[in-house]
Design a protein around this motif. Structure first.
Motif, PDB file in Angstrom:
ATOM      1  N   ILE A  62      57.945  47.136  52.884  1.00 36.50           N
ATOM      2  CA  ILE A  62      59.050  47.474  51.997  1.00 36.50           C
ATOM      3  C   ILE A  62      58.571  47.794  50.584  1.00 36.50           C
ATOM      4  CG2 ILE A  62      59.677  45.155  51.235  1.00 36.50           C
ATOM      5  CD1 ILE A  62      62.672  46.230  51.924  1.00 36.50           C
ATOM      6  N   ALA A  63      57.441  47.247  50.194  1.00 38.19           N
ATOM      7  CA  ALA A  63      56.883  47.507  48.862  1.00 38.19           C
ATOM      8  C   ALA A  63      56.574  48.990  48.650  1.00 38.19           C
ATOM      9  CB  ALA A  63      55.630  46.676  48.646  1.00 38.19           C
ATOM     10  N   GLU A  64      56.390  49.735  49.733  1.00 40.37           N
ATOM     11  CA  GLU A  64      56.127  51.172  49.625  1.00 40.37           C
ATOM     12  C   GLU A  64      57.307  51.932  49.020  1.00 40.37           C
ATOM     13  OE1 GLU A  64      53.194  52.762  50.555  1.00 40.37           O
ATOM     14  OE2 GLU A  64      52.414  50.737  50.893  1.00 40.37           O
ATOM     15  N   PHE A  65      58.496  51.356  49.056  1.00 41.89           N
ATOM     16  CA  PHE A  65      59.695  52.029  48.562  1.00 41.89           C
ATOM     17  C   PHE A  65      60.017  51.676  47.113  1.00 41.89           C
ATOM     18  CE2 PHE A  65      60.008  51.763  53.143  1.00 41.89           C
ATOM     19  CZ  PHE A  65      60.190  53.097  53.458  1.00 41.89           C
ATOM     20  N   LEU A  66      59.228  50.787  46.526  1.00 43.01           N
ATOM     21  CA  LEU A  66      59.444  50.416  45.135  1.00 43.01           C
ATOM     22  C   LEU A  66      58.843  51.463  44.219  1.00 43.01           C
ATOM     23  CD1 LEU A  66      58.530  46.618  45.352  1.00 43.01           C
ATOM     24  CD2 LEU A  66      60.763  47.698  45.661  1.00 43.01           C
ATOM     25  N   THR A  67      59.416  51.613  43.035  1.00 36.53           N
ATOM     26  CA  THR A  67      58.907  52.581  42.069  1.00 36.53           C
ATOM     27  C   THR A  67      58.300  51.835  40.887  1.00 36.53           C
ATOM     28  OG1 THR A  67      61.057  52.743  40.977  1.00 36.53           O
ATOM     29  CG2 THR A  67      60.605  54.326  42.739  1.00 36.53           C
ATOM     30  N   PRO A  68      57.459  52.502  40.090  1.00 37.55           N
ATOM     31  CA  PRO A  68      56.758  51.820  38.992  1.00 37.55           C
ATOM     32  C   PRO A  68      57.683  51.167  37.960  1.00 37.55           C
ATOM     33  CG  PRO A  68      55.756  53.943  39.427  1.00 37.55           C
ATOM     34  CD  PRO A  68      56.995  53.880  40.265  1.00 37.55           C
ATOM     35  N   GLU A  69      58.857  51.726  37.724  1.00 38.20           N
ATOM     36  CA  GLU A  69      59.748  51.135  36.712  1.00 38.20           C
ATOM     37  C   GLU A  69      60.452  49.867  37.194  1.00 38.20           C
ATOM     38  OE1 GLU A  69      62.191  54.231  38.889  1.00 38.20           O
ATOM     39  OE2 GLU A  69      60.258  54.297  37.891  1.00 38.20           O
ATOM     40  N   MET A  70      60.331  49.554  38.464  1.00 35.37           N
ATOM     41  CA  MET A  70      60.940  48.342  39.008  1.00 35.37           C
ATOM     42  C   MET A  70      60.067  47.137  38.712  1.00 35.37           C
ATOM     43  SD  MET A  70      62.205  49.591  42.725  1.00 35.37           S
ATOM     44  CE  MET A  70      63.328  50.958  42.896  1.00 35.37           C
ATOM     45  N   ASP A  71      60.677  45.965  38.725  1.00 34.66           N
ATOM     46  CA  ASP A  71      59.927  44.728  38.585  1.00 34.66           C
ATOM     47  C   ASP A  71      59.367  44.377  39.965  1.00 34.66           C
ATOM     48  OD1 ASP A  71      58.901  42.231  38.131  1.00 34.66           O
ATOM     49  OD2 ASP A  71      60.641  41.496  37.010  1.00 34.66           O
ATOM     50  N   ASN A  72      58.248  45.016  40.301  1.00 37.85           N
ATOM     51  CA  ASN A  72      57.661  44.885  41.639  1.00 37.85           C
ATOM     52  C   ASN A  72      57.237  43.457  41.955  1.00 37.85           C
ATOM     53  OD1 ASN A  72      58.018  47.619  41.522  1.00 37.85           O
ATOM     54  ND2 ASN A  72      55.906  48.151  41.987  1.00 37.85           N
ATOM     55  N   ASN A  73      56.662  42.757  40.979  1.00 39.88           N
ATOM     56  CA  ASN A  73      56.202  41.388  41.234  1.00 39.88           C
ATOM     57  C   ASN A  73      57.365  40.473  41.578  1.00 39.88           C
ATOM     58  OD1 ASN A  73      53.519  42.037  40.806  1.00 39.88           O
ATOM     59  ND2 ASN A  73      53.607  41.547  38.628  1.00 39.88           N
ATOM     60  N   ALA A  74      58.437  40.555  40.796  1.00 38.93           N
ATOM     61  CA  ALA A  74      59.611  39.717  41.067  1.00 38.93           C
ATOM     62  C   ALA A  74      60.203  40.058  42.431  1.00 38.93           C
ATOM     63  CB  ALA A  74      60.655  39.893  39.970  1.00 38.93           C
ATOM     64  N   PHE A  75      60.256  41.366  42.728  1.00 43.94           N
ATOM     65  CA  PHE A  75      60.819  41.789  44.017  1.00 43.94           C
ATOM     66  C   PHE A  75      60.004  41.226  45.176  1.00 43.94           C
ATOM     67  CE2 PHE A  75      61.226  44.369  47.758  1.00 43.94           C
ATOM     68  CZ  PHE A  75      62.590  44.595  47.853  1.00 43.94           C
ATOM     69  N   GLU A  76      58.697  41.451  45.147  1.00 43.76           N
ATOM     70  CA  GLU A  76      57.853  41.020  46.265  1.00 43.76           C
ATOM     71  C   GLU A  76      57.852  39.500  46.435  1.00 43.76           C
ATOM     72  OE1 GLU A  76      54.196  43.107  47.281  1.00 43.76           O
ATOM     73  OE2 GLU A  76      54.589  44.406  45.544  1.00 43.76           O
ATOM     74  N   LYS A  77      57.821  38.765  45.330  1.00 48.02           N
ATOM     75  CA  LYS A  77      57.839  37.304  45.413  1.00 48.02           C
ATOM     76  C   LYS A  77      59.142  36.824  46.049  1.00 48.02           C
ATOM     77  CE  LYS A  77      57.254  33.156  42.654  1.00 48.02           C
ATOM     78  NZ  LYS A  77      57.028  32.593  41.323  1.00 48.02           N
ATOM     79  N   LYS A  78      60.269  37.354  45.596  1.00 42.40           N
ATOM     80  CA  LYS A  78      61.561  36.931  46.134  1.00 42.40           C
ATOM     81  C   LYS A  78      61.725  37.380  47.583  1.00 42.40           C
ATOM     82  CE  LYS A  78      65.488  34.936  45.413  1.00 42.40           C
ATOM     83  NZ  LYS A  78      65.523  33.494  45.231  1.00 42.40           N
ATOM     84  N   TYR A  79      61.327  38.622  47.896  1.00 39.21           N
ATOM     85  CA  TYR A  79      61.447  39.153  49.255  1.00 39.21           C
ATOM     86  C   TYR A  79      60.660  38.299  50.245  1.00 39.21           C
ATOM     87  CZ  TYR A  79      61.333  42.379  53.197  1.00 39.21           C
ATOM     88  OH  TYR A  79      61.452  42.936  54.451  1.00 39.21           O
TER      89      TYR A  79
END
Length: 112
Positions: A62-79
């Motif tokens: 799912i991380a492949e669908f994230l964009t650079p302006e997103m808070d990727n670290n928070a997303f991946e940790k919570k996911y």
């Protein structure tokens, strides 16, 4: 009367709740919990496309669908820590309180 709205999502799956069958639902819930409005809208647009579902089913992370302006670290940790219990709770609420059948969709509104 306003251009501002609130949106919420309740999951009411018709199939057995498993990690591999809830990737999109967990991604949507995680996006609501971790992203600002513009990033949320962008990610929801991606996650609701049929080709995204096919890609995730084929093994894309799912991380492949994230964009650079997103808070990727928070997303991946919570996911990665979001359990299936929240989806089971949603399902119970939909079926016990809203009286929906498994998989049945509805719009609930509380506005003017």
């Amino acid at each position: 009367t306003s251009s501002h709205i609130r949106v919420g999502i309740l999951n009411n799956p018709s199939s057995k709740i498993k990690e591999d069958s809830t990737a999109i639902a967990r991604g949507i819930l995680t996006a609501f919990l971790t992203q600002n409005n513009s990033s949320l809208k962008s990610l929801l647009s991606k996650l609701t496309k049929e080709e995204t579902a096919k890609s995730l089913a084929a093994g894309t992370k799912i991380a492949e669908f994230l964009t650079p302006e997103m808070d990727n670290n928070a997303f991946e940790k919570k996911y990665n820590t979001l359990g299936l219990d929240i989806i089971k709770t949603h399902q119970m609420f939909c079926q016990e309180v809203l009286k929906l059948l498994p998989g049945q969709m509805a719009v609930v509104s509380n506005g003017r």
